[in-house]
Design an enzyme around this catalytic site. Structure first.
Site, short mmCIF file in Angstrom:
data_model
loop_
_atom_site.label_atom_id
_atom_site.label_comp_id
_atom_site.label_asym_id
_atom_site.label_seq_id
_atom_site.Cartn_x
_atom_site.Cartn_y
_atom_site.Cartn_z
N CYS A 85 0.84 -1.21 0.00
CA CYS A 85 0.00 0.00 0.00
C CYS A 85 0.88 1.26 0.00
CB CYS A 85 -0.91 0.01 1.22
SG CYS A 85 -1.88 1.52 1.34
N CYS A 88 0.24 3.54 3.34
CA CYS A 88 0.60 3.12 4.70
C CYS A 88 1.95 3.75 5.06
CB CYS A 88 0.71 1.59 4.75
SG CYS A 88 -0.86 0.75 5.07
N HIS A 154 -4.63 1.17 7.89
CA HIS A 154 -5.05 0.71 6.56
C HIS A 154 -6.51 0.21 6.56
CE1 HIS A 154 -4.24 -0.91 2.50
NE2 HIS A 154 -5.02 -1.91 2.86
N HIS A 207 -8.60 7.41 2.38
CA HIS A 207 -8.02 8.67 1.91
C HIS A 207 -9.03 9.46 1.10
CE1 HIS A 207 -7.70 6.28 -1.77
NE2 HIS A 207 -7.48 7.39 -2.44
ZN LIG Z 1 -2.49 1.31 3.59
#
Ligand SMILES: [Zn+2]
Length: 385
Positions: A85, A88, A154, A207
């Site tokens: 990711c 992260c 996450h 996000h």
């Molecule tokens: Zn993440």
């Protein structure tokens, strides 16, 4: 008597630069960074190439609307596994992420695959009419695209944030609206979140995004035309009169706070749609006072949690609502005296497992057909409060 932490600013802001020159800003609302007991000193050591330059936007002569042609975005990261990711903190996964720090509260950075960027490689200036054939006008897609990571967790979502963290995000939207509005090329700042794969989300990490456009987008221009006409005719704000009408009718009101009201719009287009509006006439996020920002964090979380309880699966378990949430605010340089801030939250999920597609009527001619009554949506949202 005053506790030391209470005398501190709500958060601490640290601007840094990524390896390719893009800006990354830490917004710290927890220790040890909030008080300055520790400073952000992490360096991005990734071997990145040059920062992305602005692409091109083309004018659709049939509609007078701009389309940004960003073909480099085809290569952007698409639903990576959790250990890759890019949002992260660095250190937890198998590769360095976009955020060099090992932990963070809220982070904003310039998108690596932007539709609009601050620098252009194009030889010509921004004059859209300077091409040989005005039917084929174009201009550099100047502006800025940012990513806002709401949390380093996450598996979280906006609706699972604490009130304090949601309040930090409100301050971040204000900060970014103020700064991006000051850029020469920027005419409109749009803070939004896409949530859920049904909406086309390419990264699961919680996000949002902020687009700073070099023009007033088409729907904003349409809202502005209506508001201007209403103001010329009545001397009043369209958004204020609409709020008064919704309060008077009452059947679509979901939440009524001291500073904010949420209602399902009378002529809703989407199967689930809610507008969250300030009770006071406010043109944009920057103009919100402290009490309004405080209550916004609470009311918005309440609204998102209701949405996550709106549908149930066959076993009675709640279904996380996929949604688009976007802030309509006054453009940077025009119509500020007639614009009124509001948040629009909308979903394509018309029943569990069933999506509304924007098909012939909506996509072809912009005539919306909604299969769900706005009053029924409001009743359900009140019920799951
Ligand atoms: Zn993440």
């Amino acid at each position: 008597m005053t506790d030391h932490l209470e005398t501190l600013p709500r958060m601490r802001r640290t601007s840094t630069t990524l390896a390719d020159g893009r800006e990354l800003i830490y917004f710290d609302d927890s220790e040890p960074y909030r008080s300055g007991a520790k400073n952000r000193e992490v360096i991005d050591e990734r071997p990145l190439g040059a920062r992305p330059a602005a692409g091109t936007m083309r004018l659709d002569a049939l509609t007078g609307e701009w389309a940004s042609i960003a073909d480099h975005r085809q290569d952007r990261t698409f639903l990576p596994p959790a250990d890759e990711c890019p949002l992260c903190p660095t250190g937890g996964g198998t590769m360095p992420s976009e955020i060099p720090a090992h932990e963070y509260d809220v982070v904003v950075f310039e998108n690596r695959f932007p539709s609009f960027a601050t620098e252009s490689t194009a030889a010509e200036p921004t004059a859209a009419g300077s091409v040989a054939n005005p039917m084929l006008a174009h201009a550099p897609a100047l502006g800025r695209c940012e990513v806002v990571c709401f949390t380093s967790d996450h598996g979280a979502s906006f609706s699972s944030l604490s009130v304090a963290r949601a309040r930090t995000v409100v301050d971040v939207w204000v900060d970014r609206t103020r700064e991006l509005s000051a850029l020469d090329a920027v005419e409109y700042v749009f803070c939004f979140e896409n949530r859920g794969q049904e909406i086309g989300v390419t990264l699961h990490h919680p996000h949002g995004q902020i687009y700073a456009y070099p023009f007033v987008p088409a729907r904003t221009a349409s809202l502005l035309r209506q508001a201007t006409e209403h103001h010329q005719r009545t001397g009043r704000l369209l958004g204020a009169d609409l709020l008064a009408a919704e309060l008077d009718a009452g059947s679509r009101v979901v939440v009524r706070g001291t500073h904010w009201t949420a209602y399902v719009p009378y002529a809703a287009r989407w199967p689930v749609e809610v507008h969250l509006v300030p009770n006071r006439d406010v043109p944009d996020l920057v103009a919100l006072d402290d009490a309004e920002r405080d209550e916004l964090a609470e009311v918005y979380l309440d609204l998102l949690r209701r949405l996550d309880r709106y549908y149930e699966g066959s076993d009675g378990s709640p279904i996380a609502m996929p949604y688009i949430a976007g802030w309509h605010q006054a453009p940077v340089r025009q119509g500020r005296d007639v614009s009124r801030l509001h948040l629009q939250v909308m979903s394509v999920l018309r029943a569990p497992g069933r999506l509304k597609f924007l098909a012939g009527s909506e996509s072809g001619v912009g005539a919306w057909i909604n299969d769900v009554s706005p009053e029924a949506v409001a009743a359900r949202l009140r019920e799951v409060g």
